[in-house]
Design a protein around this motif. Sequence first.
Motif, mmCIF file in Angstrom:
data_model
loop_
_atom_site.group_PDB
_atom_site.id
_atom_site.type_symbol
_atom_site.label_atom_id
_atom_site.label_comp_id
_atom_site.label_asym_id
_atom_site.label_seq_id
_atom_site.Cartn_x
_atom_site.Cartn_y
_atom_site.Cartn_z
ATOM 1 N N SER A 1 0.838 -1.207 0.000
ATOM 2 C CA SER A 1 0.000 0.000 0.000
ATOM 3 C C SER A 1 0.872 1.256 0.000
ATOM 4 O O SER A 1 1.504 1.590 1.000
ATOM 5 N N TYR A 2 0.929 1.921 -1.153
ATOM 6 C CA TYR A 2 1.690 3.169 -1.253
ATOM 7 C C TYR A 2 0.899 4.300 -0.590
ATOM 8 O O TYR A 2 -0.323 4.235 -0.482
ATOM 9 N N CYS A 3 1.614 5.327 -0.173
ATOM 10 C CA CYS A 3 0.953 6.453 0.493
ATOM 11 C C CYS A 3 0.991 7.697 -0.395
ATOM 12 O O CYS A 3 1.504 7.661 -1.517
ATOM 13 N N GLU A 4 0.461 8.795 0.107
ATOM 14 C CA GLU A 4 0.528 10.080 -0.575
ATOM 15 C C GLU A 4 1.697 10.887 -0.006
ATOM 16 O O GLU A 4 2.161 10.637 1.118
ATOM 17 N N LEU A 5 2.151 11.870 -0.756
ATOM 18 C CA LEU A 5 3.248 12.721 -0.305
ATOM 19 C C LEU A 5 2.914 13.383 1.030
ATOM 20 O O LEU A 5 3.764 13.494 1.925
ATOM 21 N N GLU A 6 1.677 13.797 1.179
ATOM 22 C CA GLU A 6 1.256 14.466 2.420
ATOM 23 C C GLU A 6 1.378 13.540 3.629
ATOM 24 O O GLU A 6 1.599 14.000 4.748
ATOM 25 N N ASP A 7 1.224 12.232 3.413
ATOM 26 C CA ASP A 7 1.351 11.276 4.514
ATOM 27 C C ASP A 7 2.773 11.256 5.061
ATOM 28 O O ASP A 7 2.986 11.094 6.268
ATOM 29 N N ILE A 8 3.749 11.428 4.175
ATOM 30 C CA ILE A 8 5.149 11.458 4.608
ATOM 31 C C ILE A 8 5.405 12.708 5.444
ATOM 32 O O ILE A 8 6.053 12.649 6.493
ATOM 33 N N LEU A 9 4.889 13.818 4.985
ATOM 34 C CA LEU A 9 5.053 15.071 5.727
ATOM 35 C C LEU A 9 4.376 14.981 7.097
ATOM 36 O O LEU A 9 4.872 15.533 8.088
ATOM 37 N N LYS A 10 3.267 14.259 7.140
ATOM 38 C CA LYS A 10 2.547 14.108 8.412
ATOM 39 C C LYS A 10 3.369 13.310 9.421
ATOM 40 O O LYS A 10 3.335 13.588 10.623
ATOM 41 N N VAL A 11 4.126 12.315 8.934
ATOM 42 C CA VAL A 11 4.989 11.526 9.821
ATOM 43 C C VAL A 11 6.004 12.435 10.507
ATOM 44 O O VAL A 11 6.222 12.356 11.723
ATOM 45 N N ALA A 12 6.639 13.319 9.720
ATOM 46 C CA ALA A 12 7.622 14.252 10.278
ATOM 47 C C ALA A 12 6.963 15.179 11.300
ATOM 48 O O ALA A 12 7.513 15.439 12.379
ATOM 49 N N GLU A 13 5.771 15.653 10.964
ATOM 50 C CA GLU A 13 5.048 16.568 11.861
ATOM 51 C C GLU A 13 4.714 15.885 13.185
ATOM 52 O O GLU A 13 4.892 16.463 14.261
ATOM 53 N N GLU A 14 4.246 14.649 13.103
ATOM 54 C CA GLU A 14 3.879 13.912 14.316
ATOM 55 C C GLU A 14 5.080 13.635 15.210
ATOM 56 O O GLU A 14 4.970 13.544 16.428
#
Length: 270
Positions: free
Chosen positions: A103-116
């Motif tokens: 299951s690939y993710c969206e670019l925004e999901d990667i940014l959310k990981v950093a934010e969290e």
Amino acid sequence: MAWDDSKSRYSKNKNDKTDRREKDYIDENIIQGRNAIIEAIKSGKTIESILIAKGEREGNINVIYALAKEKDIVIKEVDKRKLDALCGQGSHQGVVAKTTPYSYCELEDILKVAEEKGEDPFIIILDEIEDPHNMGSIIRSAEIFGAHGIVIPKRRNVGVTPSVYKSSVGAVEYIKIAKVTNVNSAIDNLKSKGIWVYGCHMEGSVSSDKVNLNGPVALVVGNEGKGISRLTKEKCDVLVKIPMAGKINSLNASVAAGIMMYEVLKSRLK
């Protein structure tokens, strides 16, 4: 010049490289190799069944049996030839897992990981990486050095195939990977959010041991033979080169990526 890989790893038949990559793309729901399967089970990945060659009972095969029993995963003992047919190259080490597709993710999901995590984004962008072993090694390095995710193009880049999964030694399960239609548009998106984009290139203007890699960072790693494409290179804020002292003037793409990722981590630990 680009970081280059020796083409000698492929057979003399010029069509073999394409055939092997096509085989990989067909079987994205297969994981092969003992360590990769152990990591997949531990990570909680959905596994439909595990196929083990009859008579295989040595080493960490016993770990797979125990973990599968604990997670109620079906194990089937099959003839080794069936595993060879599934994997093509016979590099399965006597065990194969059938899983749900990656299951690939969206670019925004990667940014959310950093934010969290409360961290500046650290992202790896791959520009047409073709070799599954390079891809797997890059994923493994990205996870080890603290990257929040990897961005790959939907076309002309190997995806999460069985060979990639095995080469990453299961690291695929611990890092997000986004597939994007256009890498250059993704770079524009990241730059609009204040992320500096560094291209890994042999003819870069700044040495990797001199560049400041603090703050939000995206590293671009180019194709094994062609390097970073012209338009993508122009999108980079800075092109960075790795100092070399030997007579050979090129590095394997995954090795170069690993060196650059370590430089980012080192900057963050200061």
